[in-house]
Design a protein around this motif. Structure first.
Motif, PDB file in Angstrom:
ATOM      1  N   SER A  51       0.549  -1.111   0.118  1.00 56.99           N
ATOM      2  CA  SER A  51      -0.158   0.009   0.055  1.00 56.99           C
ATOM      3  C   SER A  51       0.930   1.139   0.005  1.00 56.99           C
ATOM      4  N   GLU A  52       0.292   2.330  -0.719  1.00 55.11           N
ATOM      5  CA  GLU A  52       1.122   3.495  -0.624  1.00 55.11           C
ATOM      6  C   GLU A  52       0.054   4.890  -0.767  1.00 55.11           C
ATOM      7  N   ARG A  53       0.408   5.664   0.097  1.00 59.05           N
ATOM      8  CA  ARG A  53      -0.481   7.184  -0.336  1.00 59.05           C
ATOM      9  C   ARG A  53      -0.129   7.588  -1.401  1.00 59.05           C
ATOM     10  N   THR A  54      -0.919   8.160  -2.214  1.00 60.05           N
ATOM     11  CA  THR A  54      -0.515   8.844  -3.426  1.00 60.05           C
ATOM     12  C   THR A  54      -1.237  10.214  -3.385  1.00 60.05           C
ATOM     13  N   ALA A  55      -1.019  11.054  -4.501  1.00 59.83           N
ATOM     14  CA  ALA A  55      -1.483  12.350  -4.462  1.00 59.83           C
ATOM     15  C   ALA A  55      -3.285  12.530  -4.371  1.00 59.83           C
ATOM     16  N   GLU A  56      -3.658  11.304  -5.005  1.00 59.40           N
ATOM     17  CA  GLU A  56      -5.010  11.129  -4.991  1.00 59.40           C
ATOM     18  C   GLU A  56      -5.803  10.406  -3.883  1.00 59.40           C
ATOM     19  N   GLY A  57      -4.983   9.561  -3.127  1.00 57.96           N
ATOM     20  CA  GLY A  57      -5.546   9.087  -2.190  1.00 57.96           C
ATOM     21  C   GLY A  57      -4.598   7.845  -1.891  1.00 57.96           C
ATOM     22  N   TRP A  58      -5.141   6.638  -2.332  1.00 63.77           N
ATOM     23  CA  TRP A  58      -4.384   5.202  -1.765  1.00 63.77           C
ATOM     24  C   TRP A  58      -4.298   4.264  -3.007  1.00 63.77           C
ATOM     25  N   SER A  59      -3.276   3.718  -3.053  1.00 64.74           N
ATOM     26  CA  SER A  59      -2.946   2.531  -4.173  1.00 64.74           C
ATOM     27  C   SER A  59      -2.576   1.371  -3.364  1.00 64.74           C
ATOM     28  N   ILE A  60      -3.422   0.200  -3.319  1.00 63.41           N
ATOM     29  CA  ILE A  60      -3.162  -1.021  -2.685  1.00 63.41           C
ATOM     30  C   ILE A  60      -3.214  -1.969  -3.546  1.00 63.41           C
ATOM     31  N   ARG A  61      -2.137  -2.684  -3.592  1.00 70.78           N
ATOM     32  CA  ARG A  61      -2.162  -3.950  -4.306  1.00 70.78           C
ATOM     33  C   ARG A  61      -2.245  -5.271  -3.522  1.00 70.78           C
ATOM     34  N   TYR A  62      -2.954  -6.317  -3.947  1.00 69.99           N
ATOM     35  CA  TYR A  62      -2.807  -7.627  -3.417  1.00 69.99           C
ATOM     36  C   TYR A  62      -2.410  -8.502  -4.290  1.00 69.99           C
ATOM     37  N   ARG A  63      -1.289  -9.284  -4.061  1.00 69.52           N
ATOM     38  CA  ARG A  63      -0.723 -10.418  -4.740  1.00 69.52           C
ATOM     39  C   ARG A  63      -0.688 -11.637  -3.956  1.00 69.52           C
ATOM     40  N   ASN A  64      -0.572 -13.014  -4.783  1.00 76.15           N
ATOM     41  CA  ASN A  64      -0.674 -13.954  -4.120  1.00 76.15           C
ATOM     42  C   ASN A  64       0.251 -14.857  -4.651  1.00 76.15           C
ATOM     43  N   ASP A  65       0.783 -16.118  -4.000  1.00 72.19           N
ATOM     44  CA  ASP A  65       1.745 -17.140  -4.704  1.00 72.19           C
ATOM     45  C   ASP A  65       1.018 -18.456  -5.096  1.00 72.19           C
ATOM     46  N   GLY A  66      -0.605 -18.196  -5.422  1.00 71.39           N
ATOM     47  CA  GLY A  66      -1.214 -19.204  -5.803  1.00 71.39           C
ATOM     48  C   GLY A  66      -0.999 -19.575  -7.211  1.00 71.39           C
ATOM     49  N   ASP A  67      -1.668 -20.431  -7.782  1.00 67.02           N
ATOM     50  CA  ASP A  67      -1.872 -21.276  -9.039  1.00 67.02           C
ATOM     51  C   ASP A  67      -2.402 -19.652  -9.970  1.00 67.02           C
ATOM     52  N   ALA A  68      -1.821 -19.650 -11.130  1.00 66.99           N
ATOM     53  CA  ALA A  68      -2.485 -18.453 -12.116  1.00 66.99           C
ATOM     54  C   ALA A  68      -3.807 -19.230 -12.621  1.00 66.99           C
ATOM     55  N   PRO A  69      -4.619 -18.389 -12.780  1.00 69.83           N
ATOM     56  CA  PRO A  69      -5.986 -18.750 -13.284  1.00 69.83           C
ATOM     57  C   PRO A  69      -5.862 -19.442 -14.678  1.00 69.83           C
ATOM     58  N   SER A  70      -6.679 -20.444 -14.893  1.00 66.16           N
ATOM     59  CA  SER A  70      -6.741 -21.246 -16.188  1.00 66.16           C
ATOM     60  C   SER A  70      -7.328 -20.509 -17.272  1.00 66.16           C
ATOM     61  N   GLY A  71      -8.075 -19.454 -16.987  1.00 67.45           N
ATOM     62  CA  GLY A  71      -8.865 -18.738 -17.989  1.00 67.45           C
ATOM     63  C   GLY A  71      -9.178 -17.346 -17.387  1.00 67.45           C
ATOM     64  N   PRO A  72      -9.870 -16.608 -17.988  1.00 66.24           N
ATOM     65  CA  PRO A  72      -9.997 -15.057 -17.844  1.00 66.24           C
ATOM     66  C   PRO A  72     -10.617 -15.171 -16.284  1.00 66.24           C
ATOM     67  N   ILE A  73     -10.663 -14.128 -15.442  1.00 61.87           N
ATOM     68  CA  ILE A  73     -11.025 -13.935 -14.194  1.00 61.87           C
ATOM     69  C   ILE A  73     -12.545 -13.613 -14.323  1.00 61.87           C
ATOM     70  N   VAL A  74     -13.614 -14.268 -13.799  1.00 68.82           N
ATOM     71  CA  VAL A  74     -14.904 -14.102 -13.634  1.00 68.82           C
ATOM     72  C   VAL A  74     -15.248 -13.643 -12.134  1.00 68.82           C
ATOM     73  N   GLU A  75     -15.746 -12.212 -12.266  1.00 69.92           N
ATOM     74  CA  GLU A  75     -16.074 -11.820 -10.749  1.00 69.92           C
ATOM     75  C   GLU A  75     -17.371 -12.750 -10.147  1.00 69.92           C
TER      76      GLU A  75
END
Length: 113
Positions: A51-75
């Motif tokens: 996470s970091e504070r930006t001029a506009e507000g906040w930018s937060i990234r979430y990453r993991n060590d799991g397997d890559a999706p086999s297809g497009p990510i469906v919400e």
């Protein structure tokens, strides 16, 4: 505590929104959603939150060590609900082909008397 109970490590780095604020609540909701998806879909054991504070507000990234999706990510319902809450607060959500959720939030609004 929930992550520890299921054998997942959460590594946080950077500056984060102040507890109790709308931005902090959204950042926590995103972490829970990412943790759920990490375990349910990716089979990983580590969630990284940058996470970091930006001029506009906040930018937060979430990453993991799991397997890559086999297809497009469906919400599903969790990510869709998180998107709706985030957009209602003036923020945005993006996700990359290999799951990385990016949460962009505006600066906290100051209360006026």
């Amino acid at each position: 505590r929930a992550a520890q109970a299921i054998g997942v490590t959460i590594a946080r780095s950077g500056a984060f929104p102040q507890e109790g604020t709308e931005s902090a609540q959204l950042a926590e909701a995103a972490a829970h959603e990412c943790l759920t998806n990490l375990v349910r879909h990716a089979g990983g054991t580590r969630l990284e939150i940058l996470s970091e504070r930006t001029a506009e507000g906040w930018s937060i990234r979430y990453r993991n060590d799991g397997d890559a999706p086999s297809g497009p990510i469906v919400e599903g319902s969790g990510l869709t609900a998180l998107r709706a809450r985030t957009e209602a607060a003036g923020g945005a959500i993006a996700h990359a082909p290999r799951f990385e959720l990016m949460l962009t939030l505006p600066q906290e609004r100051q209360e006026t008397l």
